[in-house]
Scaffold this motif. Structure first.
Motif, PDB file in Angstrom:
ATOM      1  N   ASP A 331       0.834  -1.203   0.000  1.00  0.00           N
ATOM      2  CA  ASP A 331       0.000   0.000   0.000  1.00  0.00           C
ATOM      3  C   ASP A 331       0.868   1.252   0.000  1.00  0.00           C
ATOM      4  O   ASP A 331       2.059   1.191   0.346  1.00  0.00           O
ATOM      5  CB  ASP A 331      -0.909   0.011   1.236  1.00  0.00           C
ATOM      6  N   PRO A 332       0.295   2.394  -0.350  1.00  0.00           N
ATOM      7  CA  PRO A 332       1.041   3.656  -0.240  1.00  0.00           C
ATOM      8  C   PRO A 332       1.556   3.855   1.187  1.00  0.00           C
ATOM      9  O   PRO A 332       0.882   3.508   2.161  1.00  0.00           O
ATOM     10  CB  PRO A 332      -0.004   4.714  -0.610  1.00  0.00           C
ATOM     11  N   ILE A 360      11.386   6.565  -3.848  1.00  0.00           N
ATOM     12  CA  ILE A 360      10.963   5.230  -3.423  1.00  0.00           C
ATOM     13  C   ILE A 360       9.503   5.046  -3.837  1.00  0.00           C
ATOM     14  O   ILE A 360       8.640   5.825  -3.431  1.00  0.00           O
ATOM     15  CB  ILE A 360      11.112   5.057  -1.901  1.00  0.00           C
ATOM     16  N   PRO A 361       9.205   4.036  -4.652  1.00  0.00           N
ATOM     17  CA  PRO A 361       7.821   3.841  -5.118  1.00  0.00           C
ATOM     18  C   PRO A 361       6.833   3.706  -3.958  1.00  0.00           C
ATOM     19  O   PRO A 361       7.100   2.989  -2.989  1.00  0.00           O
ATOM     20  CB  PRO A 361       7.898   2.540  -5.925  1.00  0.00           C
ATOM     21  N   ILE A 407       5.759   6.392   9.319  1.00  0.00           N
ATOM     22  CA  ILE A 407       7.189   6.364   9.616  1.00  0.00           C
ATOM     23  C   ILE A 407       7.699   7.797   9.733  1.00  0.00           C
ATOM     24  O   ILE A 407       7.272   8.671   8.969  1.00  0.00           O
ATOM     25  CB  ILE A 407       7.980   5.628   8.512  1.00  0.00           C
ATOM     26  N   ILE A 408       8.590   8.023  10.683  1.00  0.00           N
ATOM     27  CA  ILE A 408       9.281   9.312  10.809  1.00  0.00           C
ATOM     28  C   ILE A 408      10.694   9.129  10.285  1.00  0.00           C
ATOM     29  O   ILE A 408      11.422   8.239  10.732  1.00  0.00           O
ATOM     30  CB  ILE A 408       9.311   9.790  12.275  1.00  0.00           C
ATOM     31  N   ALA A 409      11.077   9.944   9.314  1.00  0.00           N
ATOM     32  CA  ALA A 409      12.438   9.901   8.770  1.00  0.00           C
ATOM     33  C   ALA A 409      13.239  11.037   9.392  1.00  0.00           C
ATOM     34  O   ALA A 409      12.838  12.195   9.317  1.00  0.00           O
ATOM     35  CB  ALA A 409      12.415  10.034   7.252  1.00  0.00           C
ATOM     36  N   SER A 410      14.369  10.698   9.996  1.00  0.00           N
ATOM     37  CA  SER A 410      15.203  11.699  10.662  1.00  0.00           C
ATOM     38  C   SER A 410      16.668  11.402  10.397  1.00  0.00           C
ATOM     39  O   SER A 410      17.107  10.264  10.532  1.00  0.00           O
ATOM     40  CB  SER A 410      14.944  11.694  12.170  1.00  0.00           C
ATOM     41  N   GLY A 445      14.884  -4.610  -1.394  1.00  0.00           N
ATOM     42  CA  GLY A 445      13.555  -5.211  -1.527  1.00  0.00           C
ATOM     43  C   GLY A 445      12.960  -5.677  -0.219  1.00  0.00           C
ATOM     44  O   GLY A 445      12.133  -6.605  -0.194  1.00  0.00           O
ATOM     45  N   VAL A 446      13.384  -5.061   0.901  1.00  0.00           N
ATOM     46  CA  VAL A 446      12.863  -5.433   2.218  1.00  0.00           C
ATOM     47  C   VAL A 446      11.508  -4.772   2.429  1.00  0.00           C
ATOM     48  O   VAL A 446      11.348  -3.569   2.259  1.00  0.00           O
ATOM     49  CB  VAL A 446      13.838  -4.995   3.330  1.00  0.00           C
ATOM     50  N   GLN A 447      10.518  -5.547   2.819  1.00  0.00           N
ATOM     51  CA  GLN A 447       9.188  -5.037   3.086  1.00  0.00           C
ATOM     52  C   GLN A 447       9.070  -4.637   4.552  1.00  0.00           C
ATOM     53  O   GLN A 447       9.480  -5.400   5.437  1.00  0.00           O
ATOM     54  CB  GLN A 447       8.117  -6.080   2.744  1.00  0.00           C
ATOM     55  N   LEU A 448       8.528  -3.480   4.799  1.00  0.00           N
ATOM     56  CA  LEU A 448       8.348  -3.022   6.184  1.00  0.00           C
ATOM     57  C   LEU A 448       7.149  -3.730   6.799  1.00  0.00           C
ATOM     58  O   LEU A 448       6.122  -3.893   6.160  1.00  0.00           O
ATOM     59  CB  LEU A 448       8.140  -1.503   6.218  1.00  0.00           C
TER      60      LEU A 448
END
Length: 448
Positions: A331-332, A360-361, A407-410, A445-448
């Motif tokens: 999903d987005p 990142i798609p 997700i928070i990107a820092s 290709g790791v899925q979260l």
């Protein structure tokens, strides 16, 4: 009586230390401030404390007074300088172009040389500056702290709540202690990591001090992203601390020593660029020319070194990604990017991290309210000024959560620790990841 009071005040003034002749705040820079007040709304300490003297405009007035000898360098005056986070938001905002960054950088060494701090402050600062910039020393300290966590003592101490009553600063330090992983006790990355496929660049990489111990996964991810994008990575064994922590707190001689050591460690590396993945470190590395300007042996070396320094996101946005990126989930994925102050205001890097994440798609980038406001970490500010830092941390996390991001990107270790702490305090378990970790997952290709 009035005459006696006046004589007493004059006597106190005459016995107080002022700035010494060694690079005090430049009066010409001070005079560029027209006291318009544009800085007030963007200054985090002013927004929390609400005093004019805890704003950039107020501190510049104090600097001028100490320079002129009309205001003493007293504990009360120093307190207002100490409340400054050094976030540099006022530099970005100022319509007159006041170089407050240079003014506060000149003031802090003056304070350390000419002001007597209390015994408790001296001991705390000695602990910080004799351990934090030295990973080997910090690792020794981590061993008993690791047992403290494993034996459940950390949970017990926090549940009893006595530490804040004994020492708010010690409590603040303890509250930011993240889970200590086995990776913290050794550096596993080799000195040379070859590029995957055709080599495009040969780059040097800094490991940092606190980050290599408290969040070592970031360095591992950064190396994988760089090599996947055609970079041969050199990690000199002799590298130590960049000096950012010392520089930001006025420990001038220590900062200079660490800067010289860093320059020497990369002297024979033969790299095209020197890359860093922590914004506070990156800002200081780019300041080496100014830090070592008076050093006849290192001034030119510092200028050359600083010209090679790039934040890793700045570098990758400039040279372009060549590795294929995959979605992180079906999903987005809504992500909020948190601007670290020394990235945004110090290095003027804002667009590049967002450009990389958008590649990142499936990523949907969201923006928080008050994105430019400091989270309260500011190096060791959240230890030295815990009350102000607590309020700023609460505000930052609340604004990040309100975006609804998953997700928070820092991109700074201090922000990572501060935000993670306040997420936990607010009962939230949203991941805080470095953009390099997200790119690494996408490449592998790791899925979260």
């Amino acid at each position: 009586m009035a005459q006696l009071d006046l004589k007493t005040q004059n006597l106190e003034l005459s016995t107080q230390h002022s700035f010494d002749p060694d690079h005090p705040p430049d009066p010409k820079l001070i005079d560029t401030c027209v006291h318009c007040g544009f800085c007030l709304s963007t200054c985090p300490s002013y927004r929390v404390i609400g005093k004019e003297t805890d704003s950039p405009r107020g501190r510049i007035y104090l600097m001028d007074g100490v320079n002129e000898g009309t205001i003493p360098l007293s504990p009360a005056t120093v307190e207002h300088f100490d409340t400054c986070l050094g976030c540099l938001a006022c530099v970005t905002t100022c319509p007159s172009g006041v170089q407050y960054d240079q003014l506060i950088a000149a003031t802090r060494p003056q304070i350390e040389r000419n002001h007597q701090r209390s015994l408790s402050e001296k001991l705390l600062r000695a602990l910080i500056f004799k351990t934090f910039p030295y990973p080997s020393r910090l690792r020794i300290l981590l061993r008993p702290l690791g047992l403290y966590q494993k034996l459940g003592l950390q949970r017990l101490v926090r549940s009893l709540g006595f530490l804040p009553r004994i020492s708010p600063r010690l409590a603040a330090m303890e509250s930011m202690l993240p889970p200590i992983s086995p990776q913290a006790f050794q550096d596993n990355l080799p000195e040379l990591i070859p590029a995957q496929g055709e080599k495009r660049y040969r780059v040097g990489m800094l490991l940092g001090c606190v980050q290599r111990l408290f969040n070592p996964e970031v360095n591992d991810a950064t190396v994988r992203v760089l090599t996947a994008n055609g970079c041969e990575v050199v990690i000199p064994r002799g590298q130590g601390c960049c000096g950012a922590l010392s520089h930001h707190q006025g420990q001038e001689e220590q900062a200079k020593t660490l800067a010289r050591q860093m320059i020497d460690s990369f002297a024979d590396a033969g790299v095209d660029y020197v890359l860093i993945n922590a914004s506070g470190c990156g800002h200081t590395l780019k300041e080496y020319e100014r830090i070592l300007a008076d050093d006849s042996l290192y001034a030119e070396k510092a200028k050359q070194f600083a010209s090679q320094v790039r934040d890793v996101q700045e570098f990758l946005a400039e040279v372009g990604l060549t590795a294929k990126l995959s979605p992180l989930q079906a999903d987005p994925l809504p992500i909020v990017y948190q601007d670290a102050c020394h990235m945004l205001h110090g290095q003027k890097i804002s667009v590049q991290p967002r450009q990389l994440l958008r590649q990142i798609p499936g990523v949907q980038l969201r923006e928080p309210l008050d994105a430019a406001l400091c989270c309260g970490s500011a190096g060791v500010y959240n230890i030295l000024q815990p009350e102000v830092a607590e309020e700023l941390g609460r505000q930052k996390v609340r604004n990040l959560l309100n975006t609804g991001a998953s997700i928070i990107a820092s991109a700074n270790i201090g922000c990572f620790v501060q935000i993670s702490k306040h997420l936990q305090l607010q009962g939230k378990s949203i991941p805080v990841l470095h953009p390099m970790q997200l790119l690494d997952y996408s490449i592998r290709g790791v899925q979260l």
